[in-house]
Structure formats: structure tokens, C-alpha cells
Design a protein around this motif. Structure first.
Motif, PDB file in Angstrom:
ATOM      1  N   ILE A 112      35.364  44.255  48.917  1.00  0.00           N
ATOM      2  CA  ILE A 112      35.994  45.421  48.260  1.00  0.00           C
ATOM      3  C   ILE A 112      37.388  45.035  47.738  1.00  0.00           C
ATOM      4  O   ILE A 112      37.698  45.227  46.563  1.00  0.00           O
ATOM      5  CB  ILE A 112      36.105  46.615  49.241  1.00  0.00           C
ATOM      6  CG1 ILE A 112      34.698  47.111  49.620  1.00  0.00           C
ATOM      7  CG2 ILE A 112      36.926  47.748  48.643  1.00  0.00           C
ATOM      8  CD1 ILE A 112      34.677  48.063  50.806  1.00  0.00           C
ATOM      9  N   LEU A 113      38.214  44.429  48.606  1.00  0.00           N
ATOM     10  CA  LEU A 113      39.594  44.097  48.220  1.00  0.00           C
ATOM     11  C   LEU A 113      39.642  43.049  47.113  1.00  0.00           C
ATOM     12  O   LEU A 113      40.394  43.173  46.150  1.00  0.00           O
ATOM     13  CB  LEU A 113      40.361  43.571  49.442  1.00  0.00           C
ATOM     14  CG  LEU A 113      41.082  44.585  50.323  1.00  0.00           C
ATOM     15  CD1 LEU A 113      41.807  43.858  51.445  1.00  0.00           C
ATOM     16  CD2 LEU A 113      42.081  45.390  49.511  1.00  0.00           C
ATOM     17  N   SER A 115      37.242  42.197  44.886  1.00  0.00           N
ATOM     18  CA  SER A 115      36.760  42.649  43.578  1.00  0.00           C
ATOM     19  C   SER A 115      37.798  43.559  42.928  1.00  0.00           C
ATOM     20  O   SER A 115      38.024  43.479  41.721  1.00  0.00           O
ATOM     21  CB  SER A 115      35.393  43.333  43.640  1.00  0.00           C
ATOM     22  OG  SER A 115      35.116  43.832  44.881  1.00  0.00           O
ATOM     23  N   PHE A 116      38.461  44.392  43.726  1.00  0.00           N
ATOM     24  CA  PHE A 116      39.508  45.261  43.191  1.00  0.00           C
ATOM     25  C   PHE A 116      40.634  44.405  42.599  1.00  0.00           C
ATOM     26  O   PHE A 116      41.111  44.674  41.480  1.00  0.00           O
ATOM     27  CB  PHE A 116      40.024  46.144  44.327  1.00  0.00           C
ATOM     28  CG  PHE A 116      40.750  47.365  43.870  1.00  0.00           C
ATOM     29  CD1 PHE A 116      40.306  48.114  42.788  1.00  0.00           C
ATOM     30  CD2 PHE A 116      41.886  47.793  44.533  1.00  0.00           C
ATOM     31  CE1 PHE A 116      40.987  49.257  42.367  1.00  0.00           C
ATOM     32  CE2 PHE A 116      42.576  48.922  44.133  1.00  0.00           C
ATOM     33  CZ  PHE A 116      42.125  49.656  43.041  1.00  0.00           C
ATOM     34  N   VAL A 119      39.415  42.535  39.355  1.00  0.00           N
ATOM     35  CA  VAL A 119      39.353  43.474  38.220  1.00  0.00           C
ATOM     36  C   VAL A 119      40.766  43.782  37.730  1.00  0.00           C
ATOM     37  O   VAL A 119      41.026  43.828  36.520  1.00  0.00           O
ATOM     38  CB  VAL A 119      38.592  44.771  38.629  1.00  0.00           C
ATOM     39  CG1 VAL A 119      38.785  45.878  37.601  1.00  0.00           C
ATOM     40  CG2 VAL A 119      37.109  44.483  38.827  1.00  0.00           C
ATOM     41  N   SER A 120      41.706  43.944  38.671  1.00  0.00           N
ATOM     42  CA  SER A 120      43.095  44.228  38.314  1.00  0.00           C
ATOM     43  C   SER A 120      43.697  43.087  37.489  1.00  0.00           C
ATOM     44  O   SER A 120      44.378  43.324  36.486  1.00  0.00           O
ATOM     45  CB  SER A 120      43.905  44.458  39.594  1.00  0.00           C
ATOM     46  OG  SER A 120      45.270  44.586  39.326  1.00  0.00           O
TER      47      SER A 120
ATOM     48  N   THR B  54      50.550  47.190  38.847  1.00  0.00           N
ATOM     49  CA  THR B  54      49.113  47.109  39.135  1.00  0.00           C
ATOM     50  C   THR B  54      48.930  46.723  40.605  1.00  0.00           C
ATOM     51  O   THR B  54      49.892  46.330  41.282  1.00  0.00           O
ATOM     52  CB  THR B  54      48.428  46.064  38.239  1.00  0.00           C
ATOM     53  OG1 THR B  54      48.929  44.781  38.612  1.00  0.00           O
ATOM     54  CG2 THR B  54      48.667  46.319  36.766  1.00  0.00           C
ATOM     55  N   PHE B  55      47.681  46.785  41.069  1.00  0.00           N
ATOM     56  CA  PHE B  55      47.359  46.426  42.457  1.00  0.00           C
ATOM     57  C   PHE B  55      47.824  45.001  42.783  1.00  0.00           C
ATOM     58  O   PHE B  55      48.449  44.756  43.815  1.00  0.00           O
ATOM     59  CB  PHE B  55      45.846  46.563  42.657  1.00  0.00           C
ATOM     60  CG  PHE B  55      45.347  46.110  43.992  1.00  0.00           C
ATOM     61  CD1 PHE B  55      45.675  46.792  45.152  1.00  0.00           C
ATOM     62  CD2 PHE B  55      44.525  44.989  44.107  1.00  0.00           C
ATOM     63  CE1 PHE B  55      45.206  46.375  46.390  1.00  0.00           C
ATOM     64  CE2 PHE B  55      44.052  44.562  45.342  1.00  0.00           C
ATOM     65  CZ  PHE B  55      44.397  45.254  46.484  1.00  0.00           C
TER      66      PHE B  55
END
Lengths: 130, 144
Positions: A112-113, A115-116, A119-120, B54-55
Motif C-alpha cells: 500500500i505505502l 504503490s502510493f 504513484v506520487s 506531495t506524499f
């Protein structure tokens, strides 16, 4: 006291240690990746400040999306796997029997982390193209 | 699926050797680094990260809270990110991470180099690298 190996390198590479071995080897790759990256990043930022073009060149590579995705893999995996090791090692009597389940939970959180994060990185790179 | 049984021996019976100390050091510094990262994330959110970072930019800042790490974000005023508090947090994280890392690199390399002379050189080169990179890193944090 010297190190004595009783297996050849080819046998070692074919070792089927499954999940726990995969996390062990990825933890090492991630750790070494970060150690090399941070050392070069500090040296390149320092020489960049002194006006050397090589520092700017290296930091441009570090800012590129493929490299950022690679280093995020190293950092996130090493951090999450390290947390799993720490928690299991601090409470071994209660938790060590669940070490395989802990690895599964770790992979879910990592997926989850990461891929996030990936994508970012990609969406930021695309936004900067425009 | 086979289950692993816990093999635990109290510290009073095992004794505190250098290896035991470094074993605990590695785990405790890992927890300390989580503390620094969490501080960085909360700090970035308080300073307006949710609107202009951003993240990954928040993550980069939280890993080492150096003001240079927010230079490329859309934060309009980066001066709060360069305060004394954040330089102290960055220095703490950097020193914790580098001491954790130097020991980690030695542990990894020890598995691939068996001769005593090789292991001695691994230690010398690692410590040399640490004492060269550490002041440079602190210099960059405090002059950024």
C-alpha cells in the motif's frame, strides 16, 4: 577466527529460504542501498555547494523518478521490515510464533505505502513536464 | 506451516557483551528513527504540507528534516522548515541513522569477508567513512 563456508556460491544462490529469507536479503539490499546513497548524496551536495558540476550531475540522477522509486523501495522496505524485527525481538515469547503472519502483514502494508509513493513520484514527474 | 518456538534467555544469564549491546542498539535506534520520522510528518502537516507538498515530498522531509528537502515543493515560504528546531531534529536523525547504518554495513560485510585482516580493514574503512561523512552532513544541515 575465520569464516568457513560449506556451500558453493551457486548453491547459496539457489537456496529456497522462502518468505523469511526474502525479507532477510531485501533488508540487506535496502540497507546497503541507503548507506551508499546517503554517503554519495552528502558528498555530492557538499561539492555542489563548492561549485563542482559533478555534484549537480549526481543530485540530478537522485532527483530522477526511476532512482526515487528505487530508493523509496529501499527505504520503505528496510523501515517496515526493521519495525517487524524490532517488535518481534522485543516480545519474543508472545510474538515469535507468529513470525510468518507478521511477514504477510508487513508485505500488505509495504504494498500500500510503496504503490502510493510510486504513484506520487510518477504524477509529480508528469505534472512537471507540463 | 511450521511454527517457530521462542528461544529466550534472560540478560542476567546471557551477560552484556558488545554484540548484545549492539543488537539492542540497532533495535532501539530503529524505534528512535520512527520517532524522528513521525515528528517530521506531524511538523510538516502543521506547517501546511497538506496544501503544498506531495506524499513523497513529505516523506523526504520527514526522513531528514533538512530545509533543502522542501526546496522543490510548492511551499510558498520555506523559512519555518529551516528553524533551529528542525535543524536539531535533522541532526538527531542523521546521527542516529548513520551510527545504525555503520554498524549494519559492518554486520553485512562480515558475512562475506571471513579473514581477520579483511574484517579489520572493513572496520577501519567504515569508521573512516563515518568520521568524514558525519561532519559534512552536519555542516550541510546547519548551513542549508
Amino acid at each position: 577466527m575465520g569464516l568457513k563456508r560449506d556451500v558453493s556460491l551457486s548453491t547459496a544462490l539457489r537456496y529456497k529460504g522462502q518468505g523469511p529469507f526474502l525479507t532477510f536479503i531485501l533488508h540487506r539490499i535496502g540497507g546497503m542501498g541507503m548507506a551508499i546513497f546517503i554517503t554519495i548524496h552528502i558528498l555530492s551536495t557538499f561539492v555542489e555547494g563548492k561549485g563542482w558540476a559533478i555534484g549537480d550531475f549526481i543530485n540530478d540522477i537522485y532527483m530522477s523518478p526511476p532512482f526515487q522509486i528505487f530508493i523509496l523501495f529501499c527505504v520503505l522496505f528496510h523501515a517496515l521490515n526493521g519495525l517487524r524485527i524490532t517488535i518481534l525481538d522485543l516480545f519474543p515469547k508472545k510474538l515469535i510464533q507468529y513470525h510468518r503472519q507478521a511477514i504477510m502483514i508487513e508485505w500488505v502494508i509495504f504494498a500500500i505505502l510503496f504503490s502510493f509513493a510510486a504513484v506520487s513520484v510518477i504524477t509529480t514527474a508528469i505534472a512537471r513536464l507540463g | 506451516m511450521t511454527q517457530t518456538k521462542a528461544r529466550t534467555l534472560p540478560l542476567s544469564k546471557r551477560g552484556m557483551s558488545f554484540e548484545t549491546f549492539m543488537w539492542a542498539f540497532t533495535r532501539l535506534t530503529a524505534l528512535a528513527m520512527y520517532g524522528f520520522i513521525l515528528t517530521g510528518v506531524v511538523g510538516a502537516l502543521i506547517m501546511g504540507a497538506q496544501h503544498s507538498m506531495t506524499f513523497v515530498e513529505v516523506l523526504r522531509w520527514a526522513l531528514v528534516s533538512n530545509v533543502g528537502h522542501v526546496e522543490y515543493s510548492n511551499v510558498p515560504d520555506i523559512s519555518p522548515f529551516g528553524s533551529m528546531l528542525w535543524r536539531l531534529v535533522a541532526s538527531g536523525m542523521f546521527l542516529t541513522a548513520s551510527s545504525h547504518g555503520v554498524h549494519g554495513v559492518i554486520v553485512v560485510l562480515d558475512d562475506y569477508f571471513g579473514k581477520e585482516s579483511e574484517r579489520k580493514w572493513i572496520r577501519i574503512l567504515n569508521m573512516l567513512g563515518f568520521f568524514v561523512v558525519m561532519p559534512l552532513g552536519l555542516y550541510l544541515i546547519w548551513t542549508a
